[in-house]
Scaffold this active site. Structure first.
Site, PDB file in Angstrom:
ATOM      1  N   ALA A  32      35.396  50.393  43.050  1.00 20.29           N
ATOM      2  CA  ALA A  32      34.342  50.915  43.432  1.00 20.29           C
ATOM      3  C   ALA A  32      33.009  50.086  42.862  1.00 20.29           C
ATOM      4  O   ALA A  32      32.173  50.386  42.302  1.00 20.29           O
ATOM      5  CB  ALA A  32      34.069  52.266  42.733  1.00 20.29           C
ATOM      6  N   GLY A  36      26.296  45.680  39.296  1.00 22.54           N
ATOM      7  CA  GLY A  36      26.676  45.623  37.803  1.00 22.54           C
ATOM      8  C   GLY A  36      27.898  44.913  37.725  1.00 22.54           C
ATOM      9  O   GLY A  36      27.779  43.782  37.129  1.00 22.54           O
ATOM     10  N   HIS A  37      29.019  45.333  38.410  1.00 17.89           N
ATOM     11  CA  HIS A  37      30.449  44.380  38.445  1.00 17.89           C
ATOM     12  C   HIS A  37      30.032  42.984  38.859  1.00 17.89           C
ATOM     13  O   HIS A  37      30.434  42.122  38.274  1.00 17.89           O
ATOM     14  CB  HIS A  37      31.370  44.973  39.357  1.00 17.89           C
ATOM     15  CG  HIS A  37      31.483  46.479  38.965  1.00 17.89           C
ATOM     16  ND1 HIS A  37      31.372  47.445  39.735  1.00 17.89           N
ATOM     17  CD2 HIS A  37      32.394  47.023  37.808  1.00 17.89           C
ATOM     18  CE1 HIS A  37      31.739  48.530  39.293  1.00 17.89           C
ATOM     19  NE2 HIS A  37      32.495  48.380  38.122  1.00 17.89           N
ATOM     20  N   LYS A 149      26.334  48.401  29.467  1.00 17.45           N
ATOM     21  CA  LYS A 149      26.313  49.608  30.055  1.00 17.45           C
ATOM     22  C   LYS A 149      27.263  50.474  29.416  1.00 17.45           C
ATOM     23  O   LYS A 149      27.034  51.425  28.815  1.00 17.45           O
ATOM     24  CB  LYS A 149      26.660  49.548  31.540  1.00 17.45           C
ATOM     25  CG  LYS A 149      27.143  51.010  32.041  1.00 17.45           C
ATOM     26  CD  LYS A 149      25.781  51.626  32.397  1.00 17.45           C
ATOM     27  CE  LYS A 149      26.013  53.076  32.995  1.00 17.45           C
ATOM     28  NZ  LYS A 149      27.606  53.395  33.563  1.00 17.45           N
ATOM     29  N   GLN A 153      32.283  50.931  24.296  1.00 16.31           N
ATOM     30  CA  GLN A 153      33.301  50.112  24.658  1.00 16.31           C
ATOM     31  C   GLN A 153      33.422  48.636  24.185  1.00 16.31           C
ATOM     32  O   GLN A 153      34.434  48.056  23.772  1.00 16.31           O
ATOM     33  CB  GLN A 153      33.412  50.151  26.421  1.00 16.31           C
ATOM     34  CG  GLN A 153      34.535  49.162  26.948  1.00 16.31           C
ATOM     35  CD  GLN A 153      34.634  49.384  28.404  1.00 16.31           C
ATOM     36  OE1 GLN A 153      35.277  50.611  28.763  1.00 16.31           O
ATOM     37  NE2 GLN A 153      34.210  48.621  29.206  1.00 16.31           N
ATOM     38  N   SER A 185      26.442  52.860  38.362  1.00 15.45           N
ATOM     39  CA  SER A 185      27.472  53.069  37.789  1.00 15.45           C
ATOM     40  C   SER A 185      28.573  53.736  39.065  1.00 15.45           C
ATOM     41  O   SER A 185      27.922  54.369  40.100  1.00 15.45           O
ATOM     42  CB  SER A 185      27.609  54.408  36.919  1.00 15.45           C
ATOM     43  OG  SER A 185      28.790  55.208  36.888  1.00 15.45           O
TER      44      SER A 185
HETATM   45  P1  AMP Z   1      34.069  50.192  35.363  1.00 12.97           P
HETATM   46  O1  AMP Z   1      34.632  49.611  36.547  1.00 12.97           O
HETATM   47  O2  AMP Z   1      33.117  51.225  35.496  1.00 12.97           O
HETATM   48  O3  AMP Z   1      35.390  50.453  34.390  1.00 12.97           O
HETATM   49  O4  AMP Z   1      33.465  48.709  34.678  1.00 12.97           O
HETATM   50  C1  AMP Z   1      33.754  47.621  34.471  1.00 12.97           C
HETATM   51  C2  AMP Z   1      32.780  46.680  33.870  1.00 12.97           C
HETATM   52  O5  AMP Z   1      31.553  46.694  34.555  1.00 12.97           O
HETATM   53  C3  AMP Z   1      32.623  47.366  32.613  1.00 12.97           C
HETATM   54  O6  AMP Z   1      32.518  46.008  31.628  1.00 12.97           O
HETATM   55  C4  AMP Z   1      31.098  47.943  32.705  1.00 12.97           C
HETATM   56  O7  AMP Z   1      30.583  48.141  31.516  1.00 12.97           O
HETATM   57  C5  AMP Z   1      30.482  46.928  33.805  1.00 12.97           C
HETATM   58  N1  AMP Z   1      29.531  47.761  34.252  1.00 12.97           N
HETATM   59  C6  AMP Z   1      29.515  48.827  34.873  1.00 12.97           C
HETATM   60  N2  AMP Z   1      28.358  49.433  35.382  1.00 12.97           N
HETATM   61  C7  AMP Z   1      27.483  48.166  35.088  1.00 12.97           C
HETATM   62  C8  AMP Z   1      25.911  47.939  35.099  1.00 12.97           C
HETATM   63  N3  AMP Z   1      24.962  49.024  35.725  1.00 12.97           N
HETATM   64  N4  AMP Z   1      25.529  46.983  34.505  1.00 12.97           N
HETATM   65  C9  AMP Z   1      26.307  45.944  34.040  1.00 12.97           C
HETATM   66  N5  AMP Z   1      27.625  46.069  33.936  1.00 12.97           N
HETATM   67  C10 AMP Z   1      28.222  47.290  34.251  1.00 12.97           C
END
Ligand code: AMP
Length: 282
Positions: A32, A36-37, A149, A153, A185
């Site tokens: 998803a 950010g990713h 973010k 973690q 997010s």
């Molecule tokens: P997730 O897919 O939500 O598990 O996130 C994967 C990675 O993307 C993790 O290292 C998160 O911290 C990072 N991440 C998620 N949202 C953001 C954001 N808004 N800005 C920067 N990194 C993000």
């Protein structure tokens, strides 16, 4: 771009890349994907010659009654974005391969895993550290990029890498926000238009802390009260925590002059959001 689903195939690809002298940059995600990713992908690209992104919705880090079943899954669109970003390998293993019947070994970073989100989501960080340790063994990255973010973690994974002598350098990338301040997010899609507006209070509270700290307030309790006052202006926000803590130990601070992490979590309807701010040393 290669899409690898099989663990052994990923291990072989990683081994071959290392023999060729490539530095491997790794971005673990649950898919998803949003900007950010993609910022983490860019960061990995700047450090490494081969970038691997994993897409795996990890059941182990979801508690009973959480959103594992409804977590957004947009694999095709994710792959298109990663291909456009120049990623070499997407690793998307099936759950049965990651957790075959009888898998009982876990990685548990004691203490840190029970703080912040770990307090309200028991077992969450054990799930995170276990899956990231497994992914590190499979991908064998030189660099792994995580988002600020998820500040708790980051603390948990830093400790895991240190305690278990993992041969990987963690890189932490800044929070990417919408123009109005909402931190990106994958869970933002759950918000109604009204809740999305209400959720802006998180960033407003953090900005208020930042401005007070910039005007010389060093006492954590004062800064905390300031943030709580802002949060109270949005009655729809159900606060989980607002803490001013050491970014490595996640222990409460009395004074922010050595730098601090201001971390907040709140629910809007059934959607729980987190956000944070790093205060630099004064
Ligand atoms: P997730 O897919 O939500 O598990 O996130 C994967 C990675 O993307 C993790 O290292 C998160 O911290 C990072 N991440 C998620 N949202 C953001 C954001 N808004 N800005 C920067 N990194 C993000």
């Amino acid at each position: 771009m290669r899409i690898i689903r099989d663990i052994r195939e990923m291990q072989a690809a990683s081994r071959a890349a290392r023999i060729q002298g490539s530095a491997i940059g790794f971005v673990p995600t649950m898919g998803a994907l949003h900007e950010g990713h993609l910022s983490l992908v860019q960061r990995a690209r700047s450090a490494a010659s081969l970038v691997v992104v994993s897409i795996f919705v990890n059941p182990l880090q979801f508690g009973a009654g959480e959103d594992f079943g409804q977590y957004p899954r947009t694999f095709e669109a994710d792959c298109a974005r990663l291909e456009a970003a120049g990623v070499e390998i997407v690793f998307a293993p099936p759950t049965e391969q990651m957790y075959p019947a009888g898998a009982t070994t876990v990685v548990h970073v004691e203490g840190l895993s029970e703080k912040l989100d770990g307090r309200s989501r028991p077992g969450h960080f054990r799930g995170v550290s276990t899956v990231v340790a497994k992914l590190f063994h499979i991908v064998r990255p030189d660099y792994a990029v995580f988002g600020q973010k998820d500040a708790a973690q980051v603390a948990v994974l830093r400790r895991m890498v240190r305690d278990l002598n993992m041969d990987v350098e963690l890189i932490v990338a800044p929070i990417v926000r919408e123009a109005d301040g909402l931190a990106l997010s994958s869970r933002n899609v759950y918000l109604t238009a009204e809740q999305r507006q209400q959720a802006l209070v998180l960033h407003r509270a953090l900005l208020q802390v930042e401005s007070c700290a910039n005007s010389g307030e060093k006492r954590a309790e004062k800064l905390r009260s300031t943030a709580l006052a802002v949060l109270a202006t949005e009655p729809a926000a159900k606060l989980d925590y607002l803490e001013i803590i050491d970014p490595d130990t996640l222990e409460p601070l009395e004074d922010v002059s050595q730098g601090a992490l201001v971390a907040v979590a709140a629910s809007f309807g059934s959607t729980r959001l987190i956000d944070n701010l790093l205060l630099p040393p004064l």
